[in-house]
Design a protein around this motif. Sequence first.
Motif, PDB file in Angstrom:
ATOM      1  N   VAL A  57       3.334  10.537  -5.698  1.00  0.00           N
ATOM      2  CA  VAL A  57       4.752  11.811  -6.108  1.00  0.00           C
ATOM      3  C   VAL A  57       3.724  12.755  -7.089  1.00  0.00           C
ATOM      4  N   ILE A  58       2.790  13.423  -6.735  1.00  0.00           N
ATOM      5  CA  ILE A  58       1.964  14.324  -7.626  1.00  0.00           C
ATOM      6  C   ILE A  58       2.974  15.970  -8.169  1.00  0.00           C
ATOM      7  N   ILE A  59       3.016  16.039  -9.166  1.00  0.00           N
ATOM      8  CA  ILE A  59       4.024  17.288  -9.941  1.00  0.00           C
ATOM      9  C   ILE A  59       2.796  18.355 -10.622  1.00  0.00           C
ATOM     10  N   ARG A  66       4.108  17.495  -4.423  1.00  0.00           N
ATOM     11  CA  ARG A  66       4.301  16.484  -3.555  1.00  0.00           C
ATOM     12  C   ARG A  66       3.938  15.248  -3.543  1.00  0.00           C
ATOM     13  N   VAL A  67       4.830  14.666  -2.275  1.00  0.00           N
ATOM     14  CA  VAL A  67       4.860  12.654  -1.768  1.00  0.00           C
ATOM     15  C   VAL A  67       4.297  12.591  -1.284  1.00  0.00           C
ATOM     16  N   ARG A  68       3.398  11.536  -1.253  1.00  0.00           N
ATOM     17  CA  ARG A  68       3.153  10.930  -0.358  1.00  0.00           C
ATOM     18  C   ARG A  68       3.414   8.835  -0.725  1.00  0.00           C
ATOM     19  N   LYS A  69       3.757   9.242   1.267  1.00  0.00           N
ATOM     20  CA  LYS A  69       4.273   7.755   1.074  1.00  0.00           C
ATOM     21  C   LYS A  69       2.986   6.603   1.951  1.00  0.00           C
ATOM     22  N   MET A  70       3.034   5.292   0.850  1.00  0.00           N
ATOM     23  CA  MET A  70       1.586   4.227   1.331  1.00  0.00           C
ATOM     24  C   MET A  70       2.704   2.631   1.739  1.00  0.00           C
ATOM     25  N   ALA A  71       1.918   2.508   2.386  1.00  0.00           N
ATOM     26  CA  ALA A  71       2.011   0.553   2.014  1.00  0.00           C
ATOM     27  C   ALA A  71       0.448   0.098   1.673  1.00  0.00           C
ATOM     28  N   THR A  72       0.815  -1.162   0.819  1.00  0.00           N
ATOM     29  CA  THR A  72       0.073  -1.626   0.582  1.00  0.00           C
ATOM     30  C   THR A  72       0.116  -3.349   0.764  1.00  0.00           C
ATOM     31  N   VAL A  73      -0.862  -3.562   0.772  1.00  0.00           N
ATOM     32  CA  VAL A  73      -1.583  -5.450   0.146  1.00  0.00           C
ATOM     33  C   VAL A  73      -1.817  -6.449  -0.354  1.00  0.00           C
ATOM     34  N   SER A  74      -2.568  -7.324  -0.401  1.00  0.00           N
ATOM     35  CA  SER A  74      -2.807  -8.178  -1.751  1.00  0.00           C
ATOM     36  C   SER A  74      -2.735  -9.288  -0.919  1.00  0.00           C
ATOM     37  N   LYS A  75      -3.770  -9.772  -1.382  1.00  0.00           N
ATOM     38  CA  LYS A  75      -4.396 -11.524  -1.885  1.00  0.00           C
ATOM     39  C   LYS A  75      -5.291 -12.452  -2.614  1.00  0.00           C
ATOM     40  N   LEU A  76      -5.371 -12.843  -3.595  1.00  0.00           N
ATOM     41  CA  LEU A  76      -6.431 -14.010  -3.937  1.00  0.00           C
ATOM     42  C   LEU A  76      -7.287 -13.870  -3.465  1.00  0.00           C
ATOM     43  N   TYR A  77      -8.196 -14.643  -3.533  1.00  0.00           N
ATOM     44  CA  TYR A  77      -9.315 -14.944  -2.901  1.00  0.00           C
ATOM     45  C   TYR A  77     -10.051 -15.830  -4.188  1.00  0.00           C
ATOM     46  N   ASP A  78     -11.278 -16.561  -4.004  1.00  0.00           N
ATOM     47  CA  ASP A  78     -11.533 -17.554  -4.958  1.00  0.00           C
ATOM     48  C   ASP A  78     -11.250 -17.645  -5.895  1.00  0.00           C
ATOM     49  N   GLU A  79     -10.039 -18.595  -6.080  1.00  0.00           N
ATOM     50  CA  GLU A  79      -9.038 -19.424  -6.694  1.00  0.00           C
ATOM     51  C   GLU A  79      -8.544 -18.555  -8.074  1.00  0.00           C
ATOM     52  N   GLY A  80      -8.238 -17.346  -7.050  1.00  0.00           N
ATOM     53  CA  GLY A  80      -7.795 -16.295  -8.051  1.00  0.00           C
ATOM     54  C   GLY A  80      -8.913 -15.362  -9.069  1.00  0.00           C
ATOM     55  N   LYS A  81     -10.503 -15.060  -8.929  1.00  0.00           N
ATOM     56  CA  LYS A  81     -10.696 -14.467  -9.313  1.00  0.00           C
ATOM     57  C   LYS A  81     -11.423 -13.075  -8.577  1.00  0.00           C
ATOM     58  N   THR A  82     -11.156 -13.235  -7.185  1.00  0.00           N
ATOM     59  CA  THR A  82     -10.996 -12.032  -6.421  1.00  0.00           C
ATOM     60  C   THR A  82      -9.754 -11.575  -5.933  1.00  0.00           C
ATOM     61  N   GLU A  83      -9.047 -10.307  -5.888  1.00  0.00           N
ATOM     62  CA  GLU A  83      -8.262  -9.586  -5.801  1.00  0.00           C
ATOM     63  C   GLU A  83      -8.526  -8.600  -4.268  1.00  0.00           C
ATOM     64  N   LYS A  84      -8.169  -8.569  -3.102  1.00  0.00           N
ATOM     65  CA  LYS A  84      -8.153  -7.952  -2.586  1.00  0.00           C
ATOM     66  C   LYS A  84      -7.255  -6.292  -1.956  1.00  0.00           C
ATOM     67  N   ARG A 244       0.135  18.074 -15.919  1.00  0.00           N
ATOM     68  CA  ARG A 244      -0.102  18.189 -14.658  1.00  0.00           C
ATOM     69  C   ARG A 244       0.806  16.209 -14.646  1.00  0.00           C
ATOM     70  N   LYS A 245       1.949  15.817 -13.881  1.00  0.00           N
ATOM     71  CA  LYS A 245       1.947  14.951 -14.176  1.00  0.00           C
ATOM     72  C   LYS A 245       2.217  13.671 -12.512  1.00  0.00           C
ATOM     73  N   SER A 246       1.857  12.406 -12.557  1.00  0.00           N
ATOM     74  CA  SER A 246       1.754  12.206 -10.989  1.00  0.00           C
ATOM     75  C   SER A 246       3.056  10.605 -11.651  1.00  0.00           C
ATOM     76  N   GLU A 247       3.313  10.203 -10.776  1.00  0.00           N
ATOM     77  CA  GLU A 247       4.682   9.096 -10.604  1.00  0.00           C
ATOM     78  C   GLU A 247       3.917   8.538  -9.433  1.00  0.00           C
ATOM     79  N   LEU A 248       4.127   6.290  -9.293  1.00  0.00           N
ATOM     80  CA  LEU A 248       4.149   6.029  -8.513  1.00  0.00           C
ATOM     81  C   LEU A 248       4.812   4.988  -8.751  1.00  0.00           C
ATOM     82  N   GLN A 249       5.807   4.997  -7.336  1.00  0.00           N
ATOM     83  CA  GLN A 249       7.357   4.468  -7.277  1.00  0.00           C
ATOM     84  C   GLN A 249       7.382   3.294  -6.289  1.00  0.00           C
TER      85      GLN A 249
END
Length: 272
Positions: A57-59, A66-84, A244-249
Amino acid sequence: MKMKRIQAVTPFLLAAFAVVLLGAQPLFAADPDPKAIMDKVNTNRKLEGSEALQSLVIISKKGQKRVRKMATVSKLYDEGKTEKRMARFLAPADVKGTGLLTFDYETKTDDMWLFMPALRKTRRIVSSEKSKSFMGSEFSYSDMTIPTLDDFTYKFLREEQYEKATCQVIEVTPINESIADENGFSKRVVWVGKHDFAVRKVHYWDLSGEFFKEMRARDIRLVDKKNNKYRAFHLEADNKLTGRKSELQVHELKLRTDIPDDYFTTRYLERQ
């Protein structure tokens, strides 16, 4: 005269004797190691794998949203040294399909790619751009990544209560001008939960030394009981200079380790 001399010396002898009996304990406890605290903060931010639905949300200064919706995914690699991580915007129509792919490395410069559907191409985000606004919000690209520990120096300031949590307050300073330019701040002060290592609040000073942004984390939940990891479900960023303000929910968050590796490719980033 002898009695007075004995009386004067005795308290010091007793104090010295007490130190010996107590194993020569120091009179004052040493401050916690601030770098070790921030290392635990970085570790706490990493989940083995996850998927989430979020709103950005951008204020404006006048309160327009202004409200923007998104989907995210994450996963660890290299024994946790890299997050994609992959973030893709779902709505509204003017940003739908826009995606950000991040390879967040532990000890080297991160890789980031931004796909803009209108241009039909993927653009690499270079280091000099990471201090810029993420999708027009008060969050920067560098705010979206886990900082490299050795790029900064750390100073323990104090311990204090913040919103019912005992916090350790740490001052974080870039080690040189190049790192400061890349991250967009000359200093930041971080309020870290003493018992969960979750960040509660951050103050930022710009490159000229002026206080310009406050970020607050709320609705902090234990999301990984096995590894005792917490995540803030609501972030707020206030720009003190522009108003200005922004929120990530975060609306939904699921732990998931079976996310296909293909999700973290520029080919998948460009899928419509």
